[in-house]
Design a protein around this motif. Structure first.
Motif, PDB file in Angstrom:
ATOM      1  N   GLY A 148       0.867  -1.334   0.050  1.00  0.00           N
ATOM      2  CA  GLY A 148       0.180   0.154  -0.065  1.00  0.00           C
ATOM      3  C   GLY A 148       0.842   1.270  -0.028  1.00  0.00           C
ATOM      4  O   GLY A 148       0.210   2.437   0.157  1.00  0.00           O
ATOM      5  N   LEU A 149       2.155   1.167  -0.105  1.00  0.00           N
ATOM      6  CA  LEU A 149       2.895   2.263  -0.072  1.00  0.00           C
ATOM      7  C   LEU A 149       2.763   3.033  -1.044  1.00  0.00           C
ATOM      8  O   LEU A 149       2.755   4.323  -0.977  1.00  0.00           O
ATOM      9  CB  LEU A 149       4.505   1.723  -0.043  1.00  0.00           C
ATOM     10  N   VAL A 150       2.765   2.818  -2.453  1.00  0.00           N
ATOM     11  CA  VAL A 150       2.604   3.548  -3.742  1.00  0.00           C
ATOM     12  C   VAL A 150       1.210   3.448  -4.276  1.00  0.00           C
ATOM     13  O   VAL A 150       1.136   2.460  -5.121  1.00  0.00           O
ATOM     14  CB  VAL A 150       3.642   3.401  -4.645  1.00  0.00           C
ATOM     15  N   CYS A 151       0.194   4.151  -3.765  1.00  0.00           N
ATOM     16  CA  CYS A 151      -1.208   4.137  -4.369  1.00  0.00           C
ATOM     17  C   CYS A 151      -1.682   2.438  -4.322  1.00  0.00           C
ATOM     18  O   CYS A 151      -2.369   2.276  -5.392  1.00  0.00           O
ATOM     19  CB  CYS A 151      -1.301   4.750  -5.849  1.00  0.00           C
ATOM     20  N   TYR A 152      -1.357   1.800  -3.312  1.00  0.00           N
ATOM     21  CA  TYR A 152      -1.886   0.208  -3.094  1.00  0.00           C
ATOM     22  C   TYR A 152      -1.173  -0.581  -4.639  1.00  0.00           C
ATOM     23  O   TYR A 152      -2.119  -1.378  -5.109  1.00  0.00           O
ATOM     24  CB  TYR A 152      -3.351   0.354  -3.126  1.00  0.00           C
ATOM     25  N   LEU A 153       0.027  -0.107  -5.142  1.00  0.00           N
ATOM     26  CA  LEU A 153       0.341  -0.726  -6.325  1.00  0.00           C
ATOM     27  C   LEU A 153       0.590  -2.333  -6.107  1.00  0.00           C
ATOM     28  O   LEU A 153       0.393  -3.156  -6.877  1.00  0.00           O
ATOM     29  CB  LEU A 153       1.473   0.093  -6.869  1.00  0.00           C
ATOM     30  N   GLY A 154       1.256  -2.383  -4.807  1.00  0.00           N
ATOM     31  CA  GLY A 154       1.402  -3.983  -4.817  1.00  0.00           C
ATOM     32  C   GLY A 154       0.365  -5.121  -4.383  1.00  0.00           C
ATOM     33  O   GLY A 154       0.440  -5.940  -4.983  1.00  0.00           O
ATOM     34  N   PHE A 155      -0.873  -4.217  -4.034  1.00  0.00           N
ATOM     35  CA  PHE A 155      -2.094  -5.126  -4.182  1.00  0.00           C
ATOM     36  C   PHE A 155      -2.407  -5.549  -5.618  1.00  0.00           C
ATOM     37  O   PHE A 155      -3.143  -6.584  -5.843  1.00  0.00           O
ATOM     38  CB  PHE A 155      -2.985  -4.556  -3.291  1.00  0.00           C
ATOM     39  N   LEU A 156      -2.370  -4.667  -6.506  1.00  0.00           N
ATOM     40  CA  LEU A 156      -2.675  -4.927  -7.965  1.00  0.00           C
ATOM     41  C   LEU A 156      -1.722  -5.458  -8.826  1.00  0.00           C
ATOM     42  O   LEU A 156      -1.751  -5.921  -9.964  1.00  0.00           O
ATOM     43  CB  LEU A 156      -2.964  -3.439  -8.541  1.00  0.00           C
ATOM     44  N   TRP A 157      -0.262  -5.925  -8.108  1.00  0.00           N
ATOM     45  CA  TRP A 157       0.837  -6.408  -8.929  1.00  0.00           C
ATOM     46  C   TRP A 157       0.537  -7.857  -9.397  1.00  0.00           C
ATOM     47  O   TRP A 157       0.972  -8.277 -10.578  1.00  0.00           O
ATOM     48  CB  TRP A 157       2.055  -6.348  -8.150  1.00  0.00           C
ATOM     49  N   PRO A 158      -0.142  -8.567  -8.796  1.00  0.00           N
ATOM     50  CA  PRO A 158      -0.635  -9.987  -9.169  1.00  0.00           C
ATOM     51  C   PRO A 158      -1.497 -10.210 -10.639  1.00  0.00           C
ATOM     52  O   PRO A 158      -1.513 -11.027 -11.086  1.00  0.00           O
ATOM     53  CB  PRO A 158      -1.473 -10.637  -8.134  1.00  0.00           C
ATOM     54  N   LEU A 159      -1.907  -8.792 -11.163  1.00  0.00           N
ATOM     55  CA  LEU A 159      -2.628  -8.879 -12.027  1.00  0.00           C
ATOM     56  C   LEU A 159      -1.816  -9.010 -13.383  1.00  0.00           C
ATOM     57  O   LEU A 159      -2.063  -9.522 -14.493  1.00  0.00           O
ATOM     58  CB  LEU A 159      -3.454  -7.380 -12.385  1.00  0.00           C
ATOM     59  N   TRP A 160      -0.456  -8.566 -13.427  1.00  0.00           N
ATOM     60  CA  TRP A 160       0.551  -8.886 -14.406  1.00  0.00           C
ATOM     61  C   TRP A 160       1.859  -9.390 -14.136  1.00  0.00           C
ATOM     62  O   TRP A 160       2.386  -9.727 -15.023  1.00  0.00           O
ATOM     63  CB  TRP A 160       0.862  -7.394 -15.257  1.00  0.00           C
ATOM     64  N   ASP A 161       1.896  -9.862 -12.916  1.00  0.00           N
ATOM     65  CA  ASP A 161       3.125 -10.653 -12.466  1.00  0.00           C
ATOM     66  C   ASP A 161       2.991 -12.071 -13.116  1.00  0.00           C
ATOM     67  O   ASP A 161       1.749 -12.601 -12.779  1.00  0.00           O
ATOM     68  CB  ASP A 161       3.150 -10.662 -11.018  1.00  0.00           C
ATOM     69  N   ASP A 162       4.046 -12.825 -13.495  1.00  0.00           N
ATOM     70  CA  ASP A 162       4.155 -14.080 -13.964  1.00  0.00           C
ATOM     71  C   ASP A 162       3.745 -15.084 -12.883  1.00  0.00           C
ATOM     72  O   ASP A 162       3.298 -16.265 -13.094  1.00  0.00           O
ATOM     73  CB  ASP A 162       5.265 -14.471 -14.671  1.00  0.00           C
ATOM     74  N   ARG A 163       3.987 -14.849 -11.687  1.00  0.00           N
ATOM     75  CA  ARG A 163       3.623 -15.607 -10.736  1.00  0.00           C
ATOM     76  C   ARG A 163       2.512 -15.171  -9.581  1.00  0.00           C
ATOM     77  O   ARG A 163       2.113 -15.734  -8.610  1.00  0.00           O
ATOM     78  CB  ARG A 163       5.073 -15.934  -9.583  1.00  0.00           C
ATOM     79  N   LYS A 164       2.129 -14.062  -9.982  1.00  0.00           N
ATOM     80  CA  LYS A 164       0.715 -13.440  -9.373  1.00  0.00           C
ATOM     81  C   LYS A 164       1.078 -13.260  -7.794  1.00  0.00           C
ATOM     82  O   LYS A 164       0.252 -13.595  -7.183  1.00  0.00           O
ATOM     83  CB  LYS A 164      -0.386 -14.584  -9.626  1.00  0.00           C
ATOM     84  N   GLN A 165       2.317 -12.638  -7.619  1.00  0.00           N
ATOM     85  CA  GLN A 165       2.882 -12.342  -6.149  1.00  0.00           C
ATOM     86  C   GLN A 165       2.417 -10.625  -6.031  1.00  0.00           C
ATOM     87  O   GLN A 165       2.768  -9.760  -6.885  1.00  0.00           O
ATOM     88  CB  GLN A 165       4.179 -12.662  -6.337  1.00  0.00           C
TER      89      GLN A 165
END
Length: 241
Positions: free
Chosen positions: A210-227
């Motif tokens: 949640g540090l940068v506009c909650y970007l980390g919570f959205l990262w699984p949308l395009w991450d190859d391991r959905k992390q």
């Protein structure tokens, strides 16, 4: 005078017949030979009429198999050993690490489980906080103290339920929300639950998500391991059951 047909100079015993004219005397065993054995340079006895020779394996027939309880034949000296058992390939390791179905959980399932868990932990706190705020706004000193007590009780209930959720995730891989969504939190290295300590650290690492506009919570949308970022820090993944 010795018998010319007796190589040892022995006379035939009483009642024994002399060989007739032109007949050969019976063969005597040679020196050092046992009776019934062929002499030196003589071929072995052939089977009689109607007798079958020992069966030989036909062309293309497999050799005899070892009897029950006997170990199989070992390779001779210099023979290459048998091929070692096949090693687990990348797909098998991938399958082991990513759960029984080998599929990573989708972002929607993860978000749904997250919301359910925080509703379970946050709903009691929200109710107790509203009661405390109403009592505190009444103006009397006693009511304000009771209102503050309700807020403290709500906070204690919230953190208690949150620790229970973390414990369930760490020991079984599933909180109530993850169980309802059919997903599981596991280690990316072993495929097993990560334990309470690592699950607690992962919950703290969500601060990075949640540090940068909650970007980390959205990262699984395009991450190859959905992390998420917390998953990368703790080396965890979320898989489907």
């Amino acid at each position: 005078m010795g018998n010319p047909y007796d190589p040892y100079g022995q006379q035939p015993g009483y009642g024994q017949q002399q060989p007739g004219y032109g007949q050969q005397p019976p063969a005597q065993p040679g020196y050092g030979q046992q009776p019934g054995q062929p002499g030196y340079g003589q071929p072995p006895a052939q089977p009689g009429y109607g007798q079958q020779p020992p069966a030989q394996p036909g062309y293309g027939q497999p050799p005899a198999q070892p009897g029950y309880g006997q170990p199989p034949a070992q390779p001779g000296y210099g023979a290459p050993p048998g091929s070692p058992p096949a090693q687990a390939g990348y797909q098998e390791v991938h399958h082991h690490h990513y759960g029984s179905t080998g599929q990573l959980a989708e972002w929607g399932s993860r978000a749904g489980g997250y919301i359910i868990d925080y509703l379970i932990a946050g709903a009691p706190f929200f109710v107790l906080y509203l009661i405390g705020a109403m009592l505190s706004s009444s103006g009397s000193g006693g009511a304000a103290a009771i209102g503050a007590l309700f807020v403290l009780i709500g906070a204690a209930v919230y953190f208690g339920l949150l620790l229970w959720i973390i414990y369930q995730e760490g020991t079984t891989g599933q909180s109530i929300g993850k169980r309802q969504m059919g997903i599981r939190l596991v280690s990316a290295q072993t495929g097993q639950p990560i334990g309470f300590g690592m699950a607690f650290l992962r919950k703290i690492a969500h601060f990075l998500d949640g540090l940068v506009c909650y970007l980390g919570f959205l990262w699984p949308l395009w991450d190859d391991r959905k992390q998420t970022f917390a998953d990368k820090v703790c080396n965890t993944i979320v898989v489907r059951n």
